[in-house]
Design a protein around this motif. Structure first.
Motif, PDB file in Angstrom:
ATOM      1  N   GLU A 123       0.835  -1.202   0.000  1.00 33.81           N
ATOM      2  CA  GLU A 123       0.000   0.000   0.000  1.00 33.81           C
ATOM      3  C   GLU A 123       0.871   1.255   0.000  1.00 33.81           C
ATOM      4  O   GLU A 123       0.559   2.242  -0.681  1.00 33.81           O
ATOM      5  N   LYS A 124       1.957   1.219   0.752  1.00 37.61           N
ATOM      6  CA  LYS A 124       2.854   2.379   0.839  1.00 37.61           C
ATOM      7  C   LYS A 124       3.710   2.530  -0.418  1.00 37.61           C
ATOM      8  O   LYS A 124       3.967   3.653  -0.891  1.00 37.61           O
ATOM      9  N   LEU A 125       4.169   1.416  -0.966  1.00 33.42           N
ATOM     10  CA  LEU A 125       5.073   1.454  -2.112  1.00 33.42           C
ATOM     11  C   LEU A 125       4.337   1.751  -3.416  1.00 33.42           C
ATOM     12  O   LEU A 125       4.882   2.377  -4.321  1.00 33.42           O
ATOM     13  N   GLY A 126       3.114   1.277  -3.528  1.00 33.19           N
ATOM     14  CA  GLY A 126       2.315   1.510  -4.719  1.00 33.19           C
ATOM     15  C   GLY A 126       2.413   0.408  -5.752  1.00 33.19           C
ATOM     16  O   GLY A 126       3.356  -0.383  -5.774  1.00 33.19           O
ATOM     17  N   SER A 127       1.428   0.389  -6.631  1.00 30.75           N
ATOM     18  CA  SER A 127       1.336  -0.680  -7.624  1.00 30.75           C
ATOM     19  C   SER A 127       2.393  -0.565  -8.726  1.00 30.75           C
ATOM     20  O   SER A 127       2.651  -1.528  -9.446  1.00 30.75           O
ATOM     21  N   LYS A 128       2.998   0.596  -8.863  1.00 29.11           N
ATOM     22  CA  LYS A 128       4.069   0.720  -9.858  1.00 29.11           C
ATOM     23  C   LYS A 128       5.364   0.087  -9.367  1.00 29.11           C
ATOM     24  O   LYS A 128       6.229  -0.256 -10.178  1.00 29.11           O
ATOM     25  N   LYS A 129       5.504  -0.053  -8.053  1.00 26.94           N
ATOM     26  CA  LYS A 129       6.705  -0.655  -7.488  1.00 26.94           C
ATOM     27  C   LYS A 129       6.496  -2.139  -7.179  1.00 26.94           C
ATOM     28  O   LYS A 129       7.417  -2.947  -7.331  1.00 26.94           O
ATOM     29  N   VAL A 130       5.315  -2.494  -6.717  1.00 25.92           N
ATOM     30  CA  VAL A 130       5.030  -3.883  -6.344  1.00 25.92           C
ATOM     31  C   VAL A 130       4.177  -4.528  -7.432  1.00 25.92           C
ATOM     32  O   VAL A 130       3.009  -4.162  -7.611  1.00 25.92           O
ATOM     33  N   SER A 131       4.732  -5.477  -8.153  1.00 30.20           N
ATOM     34  CA  SER A 131       4.002  -6.089  -9.270  1.00 30.20           C
ATOM     35  C   SER A 131       3.119  -7.239  -8.820  1.00 30.20           C
ATOM     36  O   SER A 131       2.176  -7.606  -9.529  1.00 30.20           O
ATOM     37  N   ALA A 132       3.411  -7.819  -7.634  1.00 31.71           N
ATOM     38  CA  ALA A 132       2.573  -8.911  -7.129  1.00 31.71           C
ATOM     39  C   ALA A 132       2.876  -9.160  -5.667  1.00 31.71           C
ATOM     40  O   ALA A 132       3.959  -8.832  -5.167  1.00 31.71           O
ATOM     41  N   LEU A 133       1.894  -9.754  -4.990  1.00 30.00           N
ATOM     42  CA  LEU A 133       2.038 -10.161  -3.597  1.00 30.00           C
ATOM     43  C   LEU A 133       1.805 -11.662  -3.512  1.00 30.00           C
ATOM     44  O   LEU A 133       0.810 -12.173  -4.037  1.00 30.00           O
ATOM     45  N   ILE A 134       2.721 -12.357  -2.847  1.00 33.82           N
ATOM     46  CA  ILE A 134       2.612 -13.818  -2.705  1.00 33.82           C
ATOM     47  C   ILE A 134       2.506 -14.143  -1.219  1.00 33.82           C
ATOM     48  O   ILE A 134       3.394 -13.818  -0.433  1.00 33.82           O
ATOM     49  N   TYR A 135       1.405 -14.779  -0.852  1.00 37.58           N
ATOM     50  CA  TYR A 135       1.119 -15.118   0.547  1.00 37.58           C
ATOM     51  C   TYR A 135       1.393 -16.596   0.762  1.00 37.58           C
ATOM     52  O   TYR A 135       0.646 -17.450   0.287  1.00 37.58           O
ATOM     53  N   LEU A 136       2.477 -16.903   1.466  1.00 35.20           N
ATOM     54  CA  LEU A 136       2.832 -18.289   1.750  1.00 35.20           C
ATOM     55  C   LEU A 136       2.199 -18.712   3.069  1.00 35.20           C
ATOM     56  O   LEU A 136       2.691 -18.366   4.136  1.00 35.20           O
ATOM     57  N   ASP A 137       1.078 -19.436   2.991  1.00 34.66           N
ATOM     58  CA  ASP A 137       0.345 -19.870   4.178  1.00 34.66           C
ATOM     59  C   ASP A 137       0.238 -18.695   5.156  1.00 34.66           C
ATOM     60  O   ASP A 137       0.503 -18.819   6.353  1.00 34.66           O
ATOM     61  N   ALA A 138      -0.165 -17.560   4.609  1.00 38.84           N
ATOM     62  CA  ALA A 138      -0.033 -16.289   5.322  1.00 38.84           C
ATOM     63  C   ALA A 138      -1.380 -15.637   5.601  1.00 38.84           C
ATOM     64  O   ALA A 138      -2.420 -16.016   5.055  1.00 38.84           O
ATOM     65  N   PHE A 139      -1.331 -14.619   6.437  1.00 39.97           N
ATOM     66  CA  PHE A 139      -2.514 -13.826   6.755  1.00 39.97           C
ATOM     67  C   PHE A 139      -2.743 -12.814   5.636  1.00 39.97           C
ATOM     68  O   PHE A 139      -1.854 -12.027   5.312  1.00 39.97           O
ATOM     69  N   LEU A 140      -3.936 -12.874   5.067  1.00 38.76           N
ATOM     70  CA  LEU A 140      -4.296 -12.052   3.917  1.00 38.76           C
ATOM     71  C   LEU A 140      -5.406 -11.098   4.361  1.00 38.76           C
ATOM     72  O   LEU A 140      -6.570 -11.477   4.464  1.00 38.76           O
ATOM     73  N   PRO A 141      -5.054  -9.840   4.639  1.00 38.06           N
ATOM     74  CA  PRO A 141      -6.010  -8.927   5.289  1.00 38.06           C
ATOM     75  C   PRO A 141      -6.839  -8.058   4.349  1.00 38.06           C
ATOM     76  O   PRO A 141      -6.478  -7.807   3.202  1.00 38.06           O
ATOM     77  N   ARG A 142      -7.943  -7.588   4.916  1.00 39.30           N
ATOM     78  CA  ARG A 142      -8.714  -6.504   4.340  1.00 39.30           C
ATOM     79  C   ARG A 142      -8.395  -5.245   5.144  1.00 39.30           C
ATOM     80  O   ARG A 142      -7.789  -5.321   6.214  1.00 39.30           O
ATOM     81  N   ASN A 143      -8.799  -4.112   4.617  1.00 47.00           N
ATOM     82  CA  ASN A 143      -8.554  -2.850   5.308  1.00 47.00           C
ATOM     83  C   ASN A 143      -9.118  -2.873   6.729  1.00 47.00           C
ATOM     84  O   ASN A 143     -10.245  -3.320   6.971  1.00 47.00           O
TER      85      ASN A 143
END
Length: 261
Positions: free
Chosen positions: A95-115
């Protein structure tokens, strides 16, 4: 002139460890991902590894800043890989870095949050979703909290079963001697996410179907993902099946085109 062909160039992966762990948990995965032509960097979160003197003072913001610092040191886009608790960290960092810097997020058996959700809130929601046939959630009932309520840790007598039941004895020993205390503040802090930034970044979930800490099937559907992969592994496939994990990570890279101008 724009060339819409997919670039053969490798991707840059930043690996973020989960609670009580350290950058050491990626030791087997990093060279495998690098061998596939990618840049792979394991980030040591504040209060972990050699930096344990101030663990009780560490915040979620400290975690996020550490990821952002490493991300901004890289040229071009990065993919953030978060294990377990680090799902919260990579979400807020993206969220801080922005979509131009982060091309994807990979959750390895991880906590996947909503706002607005914290890890503690997601744990509670996950436990409510477990069916009678779900795997027993061993982690929550085996946490030990410090008297000052600033840190916690996993019962050392059961940590091997909770995290590493399918790992080699050598890997179990390696990990158990390195587990550390975890600051509680990052676990209790809600993330602040927007649909305009976090919402548009592609997300992938790798569900460890034999994980003994907590069944995360619910979490794999909590936020829409491009794809949910499954590994027949414990919560620590970076030890028990690093090759398969690296293959999935590489497969994800192939689904994310790099456009050149």
């Amino acid at each position: 002139m724009t060339n819409n062909a997919i670039s053969p160039a490798g991707k840059t992966y930043l690996f973020v460890h989960g609670a009580w762990h350290g950058a050491w948990c990626w030791d087997k995965v990093i060279p495998l991902v690098q061998a596939k032509g990618h840049t792979a960097i394991a980030i040591e979160l504040p209060g972990h590894g050699q930096d344990i003197e101030r663990t009780s003072e560490v915040s979620l913001k400290d975690y996020v800043n550490a990821v952002m610092k490493t991300a901004n040191e890289q040229e071009g886009e990065v993919l953030l890989v978060g294990h377990s608790m680090a799902g919260m960290v990579i979400s807020q960092a993206a969220e801080k870095l922005g979509s131009k810097k982060v091309s994807a997020l990979i959750y390895l058996d991880a906590f996947l949050p909503r706002n607005g959700e914290s890890l503690f809130a997601l744990v509670e929601a996950t436990l409510k979703q477990l069916s009678p046939n779900s795997r027993k959630p061993n982690l929550v009932e085996n946490l030990i909290t410090a008297e000052d309520h600033q840190t916690n840790w996993v019962n050392p007598e059961l940590a091997a079963q909770i995290f590493y039941h399918d790992c080699s004895e050598a890997d179990k020993k390696f990990a158990l001697t390195r587990l550390s205390k975890e600051p509680i503040a990052p676990l209790a802090t809600p993330v602040q996410l927007t649909e305009e930034v976090y919402g548009v970044i592609p997300k992938y979930f790798i569900l460890c179907t034999e994980s003994q800490d907590m069944d995360k099937t619910f979490l794999s559907t909590h936020v829409p993902c491009e794809k949910v992969y499954t590994l027949h592994s414990s919560h620590s496939p970076f030890f028990s099946m690093p090759e398969k994990l690296a293959e999935i990570i590489d497969e994800i890279s192939l689904s994310i085109p790099i456009f050149s101008v």
